[in-house]
Design an enzyme around this catalytic site. Structure first.
Site, PDB file in Angstrom:
ATOM      1  N   LYS A 183       0.834  -1.204   0.000  1.00 23.47           N
ATOM      2  CA  LYS A 183       0.000   0.000   0.000  1.00 23.47           C
ATOM      3  C   LYS A 183       0.873   1.261   0.000  1.00 23.47           C
ATOM      4  CE  LYS A 183      -3.149  -2.843  -0.309  1.00 23.47           C
ATOM      5  NZ  LYS A 183      -4.176  -3.440   0.483  1.00 23.47           N
TER       6      LYS A 183
HETATM    7  C1  LIG Z   1      -5.067  -4.652   0.679  1.00 27.77           C
HETATM    8  C2  LIG Z   1      -6.543  -4.571   0.701  1.00 27.77           C
HETATM    9  C3  LIG Z   1      -7.301  -5.067   1.774  1.00 27.77           C
HETATM   10  C4  LIG Z   1      -6.688  -5.857   2.894  1.00 27.77           C
HETATM   11  O1  LIG Z   1      -5.684  -5.184   3.564  1.00 27.77           O
HETATM   12  P1  LIG Z   1      -4.818  -5.980   4.649  1.00 27.77           P
HETATM   13  O2  LIG Z   1      -4.187  -4.886   5.447  1.00 27.77           O
HETATM   14  O3  LIG Z   1      -3.821  -6.788   3.892  1.00 27.77           O
HETATM   15  O4  LIG Z   1      -5.743  -6.808   5.447  1.00 27.77           O
HETATM   16  C5  LIG Z   1      -8.656  -4.897   1.750  1.00 27.77           C
HETATM   17  N1  LIG Z   1      -9.274  -4.284   0.738  1.00 27.77           N
HETATM   18  C6  LIG Z   1      -8.593  -3.787  -0.308  1.00 27.77           C
HETATM   19  C7  LIG Z   1      -9.339  -3.072  -1.395  1.00 27.77           C
HETATM   20  C8  LIG Z   1      -7.209  -3.934  -0.368  1.00 27.77           C
HETATM   21  O5  LIG Z   1      -6.542  -3.454  -1.427  1.00 27.77           O
END
Ligand SMILES: *Cc1c(COP(=O)(O)O)cnc(C)c1O
Length: 375
Positions: A183
């Site tokens: 992210k």
């Molecule tokens: C990455 C992501 C998640 C999950 O995030 P985590 O921190 O890995 O649990 C949920 N929704 C979307 C749209 C994502 O891109």
């Protein structure tokens, strides 16, 4: 040949590494002063709203649903194309995910179709700001108000994005961020819920730590069998170093995205996504391959790119076609845009440490491969 260019890569600076070493030496590794400081910094970034960090966005979304009292017998509207966590959390909360198609180019939930999917059982909607492009928040919240739905924003990809000049997280019901390494900022693993009523915030705290309420050092009660999703101080320390650089990272991402659009301004061999405006944090650049006009499959495209030292991702398959959701009665043909994106999408490299001429290289390779494979 140049080293492999991945589709994404986190940027951790030496100062953060030094600070992490200090945390490791401090003797306090689990939730402590760094978690408090990270929550305070994130709260300030989001206009002073309450922040409850969690070990992931998945835990954040799941606990947000539970904090809103959503469970058995309830329906929650979700887009049919997202990372699977968006739908899985609804099932884990005991409710039913109701899929709705997305728009082809923004990749965001089609709000007219969302409204048509509302039933007397619908309690909430989980919009996803796909790749950091904000959902139309005015329409979304007007719809939620008309139908008395709680909005749990899946803002996993949208830290630092803004809608009409207002940061995602600085307004709205409950907004969930992810700090996974892919992210825009990371805490290694981690997430946070921003916003919520005082009651919901209290519930979030209970859900992230065993349902325990501590009235005094010697007076602890457990109100329900809660989960365990508190962030560590090591993670929060990484997050503090990252948050300082968020604006810089996102500015760089916008510059790189603009380069893709510039190089493909005339004739793009792939279908580019909606461009949005300055409020887009360009978490990813996902484009659609014109597979019907090509002699190669998506996998062959990915392999050909890898052969030129370029990593390509797939974000994401349509969720309703996964076994778990087919078993609930979902099937092919229900959500054409989500299904088409699921078949054709490829994620091209985009991360702050990339050079502008890395974009040139990706564009040249993708153009070559697609043009050479036309029927
Ligand atoms: C990455 C992501 C998640 C999950 O995030 P985590 O921190 O890995 O649990 C949920 N929704 C979307 C749209 C994502 O891109």
């Amino acid at each position: 040949m140049k080293p492999m260019l991945p589709f994404t890569r986190p940027s951790i600076d030496e100062e953060t590494i030094r600070e992490v070493a200090e945390v490791l030496r401090s003797g306090w590794l689990a939730s402590g002063p760094k978690v408090k400081a990270f929550e305070a910094a994130l709260s300030e970034y989001c206009g002073g709203r309450p922040v409850r960090s969690q070990t992931s966005a998945t835990a954040s979304l799941e606990h947000a649903l539970l904090a809103c009292g959503i469970g058995s017998g309830d329906e929650v509207i979700v887009p049919a194309m997202s990372f699977v966590a968006t739908a899985n959390v609804v099932v884990r909360a005991g409710a039913r995910p109701v899929f709705v198609d997305v728009e082809l180019d923004s990749r965001n939930i089609d709000l007219a179709k969302a409204e048509a999917a509302i039933t007397p059982r619908t309690r909430a909607i989980i919009p996803v700001h796909f790749a950091g492009l904000p959902v139309d928040q005015d329409r979304l919240y007007a719809l939620a108000e008309r139908h008395r739905l709680r909005v749990i924003e899946d803002a996993a990809q949208a830290i630092g994005s803004s809608y009409r000049g207002r940061r995602i997280g600085s307004f709205g019901d409950l907004v969930c961020f992810s700090f996974h390494p892919n992210k825009n900022i990371t805490t290694i693993e981690g997430g946070a819920v921003v916003g919520g009523s005082p009651e919901e915030v209290h519930e979030l705290e209970l859900h992230r730590f065993h349902g325990q309420a501590k009235r005094a050092a010697d007076d602890i009660d457990t109100l329900f069998a809660g989960g365990k999703a508190n962030l560590s101080d090591v993670a929060a320390c990484v997050g503090l170093g990252q948050l300082k650089r968020l604006e810089e990272f996102n500015a760089r991402r916008r510059t790189l995205a603009a380069r893709y659009f510039e190089l493909w301004a005339q004739e793009a061999p792939l279908r580019l996504p909606a461009r949005g405006d300055e409020g887009h944090n360009w978490h990813m650049l996902t484009a659609l391959l014109p597979l019907e006009r090509l002699r190669i499959s998506r996998l062959e495209f990915i392999e050909a790119m890898a052969g030129r030292g370029i990593g390509v991702g797939v974000h994401y398959p349509a969720m309703h076609l996964f076994s778990v959701y087919r078993a609930m009665g979902y099937h092919e043909g229900q959500f054409p845009n989500a299904e088409r994106i699921g078949r054709e999408t490829v994620t091209l490299p985009l991360f702050p440490a990339m050079a502008l001429d890395d974009v040139d290289r990706v564009v040249e390779a993708a153009t070559d491969i697609v043009k050479g494979a036309r029927r």
